[in-house]
Scaffold this motif. Sequence first.
Motif, mmCIF file in Angstrom:
data_model
loop_
_atom_site.group_PDB
_atom_site.id
_atom_site.type_symbol
_atom_site.label_atom_id
_atom_site.label_comp_id
_atom_site.label_asym_id
_atom_site.label_seq_id
_atom_site.Cartn_x
_atom_site.Cartn_y
_atom_site.Cartn_z
ATOM 1 N N VAL A 198 0.833 -1.199 0.000
ATOM 2 C CA VAL A 198 0.000 0.000 0.000
ATOM 3 C C VAL A 198 0.866 1.246 0.000
ATOM 4 O O VAL A 198 0.534 2.266 -0.616
ATOM 5 C CB VAL A 198 -0.939 -0.002 1.233
ATOM 6 C CG1 VAL A 198 -1.733 1.296 1.310
ATOM 7 C CG2 VAL A 198 -1.867 -1.201 1.185
ATOM 8 N N PHE A 199 2.023 1.150 0.664
ATOM 9 C CA PHE A 199 2.913 2.309 0.783
ATOM 10 C C PHE A 199 4.081 2.270 -0.205
ATOM 11 O O PHE A 199 4.562 3.321 -0.639
ATOM 12 C CB PHE A 199 3.477 2.381 2.208
ATOM 13 C CG PHE A 199 2.422 2.458 3.267
ATOM 14 C CD1 PHE A 199 1.787 3.664 3.553
ATOM 15 C CD2 PHE A 199 2.035 1.332 3.986
ATOM 16 C CE1 PHE A 199 0.805 3.754 4.521
ATOM 17 C CE2 PHE A 199 1.055 1.405 4.959
ATOM 18 C CZ PHE A 199 0.437 2.613 5.230
ATOM 19 N N PHE A 200 4.549 1.064 -0.552
ATOM 20 C CA PHE A 200 5.758 0.953 -1.371
ATOM 21 C C PHE A 200 5.552 0.239 -2.700
ATOM 22 O O PHE A 200 6.524 -0.051 -3.391
ATOM 23 C CB PHE A 200 6.855 0.231 -0.578
ATOM 24 C CG PHE A 200 7.181 0.884 0.738
ATOM 25 C CD1 PHE A 200 7.907 2.066 0.786
ATOM 26 C CD2 PHE A 200 6.735 0.310 1.930
ATOM 27 C CE1 PHE A 200 8.198 2.669 2.013
ATOM 28 C CE2 PHE A 200 7.031 0.904 3.153
ATOM 29 C CZ PHE A 200 7.756 2.096 3.192
ATOM 30 N N GLY A 201 4.324 -0.082 -3.055
ATOM 31 C CA GLY A 201 4.067 -0.747 -4.327
ATOM 32 C C GLY A 201 4.699 -2.126 -4.390
ATOM 33 O O GLY A 201 4.710 -2.869 -3.407
ATOM 34 N N LEU A 202 5.260 -2.468 -5.542
ATOM 35 C CA LEU A 202 5.874 -3.791 -5.717
ATOM 36 C C LEU A 202 7.038 -4.008 -4.765
ATOM 37 O O LEU A 202 7.266 -5.127 -4.291
ATOM 38 C CB LEU A 202 6.345 -3.953 -7.167
ATOM 39 C CG LEU A 202 5.247 -4.160 -8.212
ATOM 40 C CD1 LEU A 202 5.852 -4.184 -9.611
ATOM 41 C CD2 LEU A 202 4.478 -5.446 -7.949
ATOM 42 N N ASP A 203 7.792 -2.957 -4.462
ATOM 43 C CA ASP A 203 8.902 -3.101 -3.509
ATOM 44 C C ASP A 203 8.402 -3.472 -2.118
ATOM 45 O O ASP A 203 9.101 -4.136 -1.343
ATOM 46 C CB ASP A 203 9.716 -1.806 -3.440
ATOM 47 C CG ASP A 203 10.678 -1.663 -4.613
ATOM 48 O OD1 ASP A 203 10.895 -2.662 -5.329
ATOM 49 O OD2 ASP A 203 11.196 -0.555 -4.829
ATOM 50 N N GLY A 204 7.193 -3.045 -1.789
ATOM 51 C CA GLY A 204 6.621 -3.403 -0.495
ATOM 52 C C GLY A 204 6.412 -4.901 -0.369
ATOM 53 O O GLY A 204 6.582 -5.479 0.713
ATOM 54 N N ILE A 205 6.063 -5.553 -1.482
ATOM 55 C CA ILE A 205 5.906 -7.012 -1.478
ATOM 56 C C ILE A 205 7.246 -7.674 -1.205
ATOM 57 O O ILE A 205 7.346 -8.634 -0.444
ATOM 58 C CB ILE A 205 5.335 -7.489 -2.821
ATOM 59 C CG1 ILE A 205 3.970 -6.851 -3.063
ATOM 60 C CG2 ILE A 205 5.225 -9.008 -2.855
ATOM 61 C CD1 ILE A 205 3.396 -7.106 -4.435
ATOM 62 N N LEU A 206 8.299 -7.147 -1.825
ATOM 63 C CA LEU A 206 9.635 -7.715 -1.630
ATOM 64 C C LEU A 206 10.139 -7.486 -0.209
ATOM 65 O O LEU A 206 10.896 -8.292 0.323
ATOM 66 C CB LEU A 206 10.605 -7.110 -2.642
ATOM 67 C CG LEU A 206 10.232 -7.258 -4.120
ATOM 68 C CD1 LEU A 206 11.300 -6.620 -5.004
ATOM 69 C CD2 LEU A 206 10.044 -8.729 -4.487
ATOM 70 N N LEU A 207 9.710 -6.400 0.405
ATOM 71 C CA LEU A 207 10.164 -6.076 1.763
ATOM 72 C C LEU A 207 9.426 -6.874 2.832
ATOM 73 O O LEU A 207 9.870 -6.924 3.983
ATOM 74 C CB LEU A 207 9.959 -4.582 2.035
ATOM 75 C CG LEU A 207 10.931 -3.617 1.352
ATOM 76 C CD1 LEU A 207 10.414 -2.187 1.467
ATOM 77 C CD2 LEU A 207 12.321 -3.721 1.976
ATOM 78 N N SER A 208 8.307 -7.496 2.474
ATOM 79 C CA SER A 208 7.493 -8.186 3.476
ATOM 80 C C SER A 208 8.249 -9.311 4.172
ATOM 81 O O SER A 208 8.076 -9.543 5.376
ATOM 82 C CB SER A 208 6.206 -8.722 2.834
ATOM 83 O OG SER A 208 6.499 -9.690 1.843
ATOM 84 N N MET A 209 9.080 -10.038 3.433
ATOM 85 C CA MET A 209 9.838 -11.139 4.031
ATOM 86 C C MET A 209 10.885 -10.649 5.031
ATOM 87 O O MET A 209 10.898 -11.108 6.184
ATOM 88 C CB MET A 209 10.496 -11.984 2.950
ATOM 89 C CG MET A 209 11.383 -13.099 3.483
ATOM 90 S SD MET A 209 10.451 -14.485 4.137
ATOM 91 C CE MET A 209 10.098 -15.352 2.613
ATOM 92 N N PRO A 210 11.797 -9.740 4.655
ATOM 93 C CA PRO A 210 12.796 -9.302 5.630
ATOM 94 C C PRO A 210 12.209 -8.618 6.854
ATOM 95 O O PRO A 210 12.691 -8.820 7.976
ATOM 96 C CB PRO A 210 13.704 -8.346 4.821
ATOM 97 C CG PRO A 210 12.960 -8.022 3.583
ATOM 98 C CD PRO A 210 12.072 -9.186 3.311
ATOM 99 N N VAL A 211 11.163 -7.808 6.677
ATOM 100 C CA VAL A 211 10.544 -7.145 7.828
ATOM 101 C C VAL A 211 9.965 -8.187 8.781
ATOM 102 O O VAL A 211 10.133 -8.094 10.006
ATOM 103 C CB VAL A 211 9.438 -6.164 7.360
ATOM 104 C CG1 VAL A 211 8.632 -5.659 8.555
ATOM 105 C CG2 VAL A 211 10.057 -4.985 6.616
#
Length: 427
Positions: free
Chosen positions: A390-403
């Motif tokens: 919602v905040f980072f677009g496609l990069d937000g999906i990629l960030l979901s695992m490390p977070v």
Amino acid sequence: MNEKSNTFLETEPVGSLMRSYAIPCIISLLVASLYNIVDQIFIANATCLGSYGNAANTVVFPLTVVALALAVMIGDGCCAFVSISLGSGAHDDAHRSIGCSVILCIIVSLVVTAAYLVFDDPILTMFGGSPRFAMAATVSGAVVNIILDPLFIFGFSWGMMGAAVATVLGQVLTAGLSVWYLCRMKAARLQRCSFVLSGRLMRRFLPLGICSFLSQISIVAAMAAVNNMLRKYGALDPTFSQAQYAQIPMAVQGIVMKFFQIIISVAVGLAAGCIPIVGYNTGAGRNDRAKRLFKLLLLSEAAVGAAALVVVECFPRELIAIFGAANESEYYTLFALRAFRIYLSTTILACVNKAAFIYLQSLGRALLSTLLSMAREVLFGVGFALLLPVFFGLDGILLSMPVSDVLTFFFSVAVIVYTNKVLSKAQ
């Protein structure tokens, strides 16, 4: 039955025992992971489908993991319970729980197969004992799969259907060999009375497998959330909103998840290999050995995660080339490089987290293990996959695992401290 046949679990050095049990478990899980990966390599490189084939494989992949998760829940739960039973001298419970788990696996497999056949369209839409013998049985099935893949795909011109048929035949061979072994093992000899469903035993061994179930099913939950977010936010991206590139995010994410499954297979294999050792020693009152094994496991998991991190961060281009990247556009390659480096950036923490939770399971602390796994796999894993885009677009999906892995690690630290205290007090 030879009641002394497992006493070596209480006397042999824990490091040697861990190697003896963990290595076959790792190989078995890795080979199981290769089923889908081998199919995808053939589909991507040797057919005209390219990234479209990879995207289709990504959608189907979670369905295979659901079946695996159910089998792992029953198998790991039974393994932990049998080890604890043998260590405490409850041999009758040991052989009866094995027979019960076999019958339960057959029932579950029939139900899952029927569900997939009847509800295939809505499901796809939604997703957008002896370790050496287990290893040999799994490897045999995988070899058959690898041999039959090119024969069915090219020789019979069956395409993707050929890959599916080869996989099924390989798994049938593995199942047949496993049943053959169970009827001949020595640690807990099966009798006719073993093969009866027992509510009392299922209530005791199934909770011990919940953590393993969640570690596998989390891939399904995450893939469902991720696939839907990729489709939604890919349509908003200037590049991937174009019809000729729309399949790229899902195809790439599927490949990344396959490599993550390889990494996590090693992590889970290490921890699963410790289950019979920990269960037997805690059942026999040898918590000092269980504590030493826990420390060794955590160090090994950290080393595996570090090695994986080096590979995915330094050689992502070589990894994606395996899946036909040379035939794709530059957008495919660029997104794949970004996906590997971001999504898999916390592999060290991911491995340690899995070890901490599965170890709790092997101690018989099923409820705590399950709650912690739920926090990682559902609350964080699915939650951030839905929230961050919602905040980072496609990069937000990629960030979901490390977070998710970073936040989960704080829970893992608490688990590690708690487990050490429990084992120390009981010595």
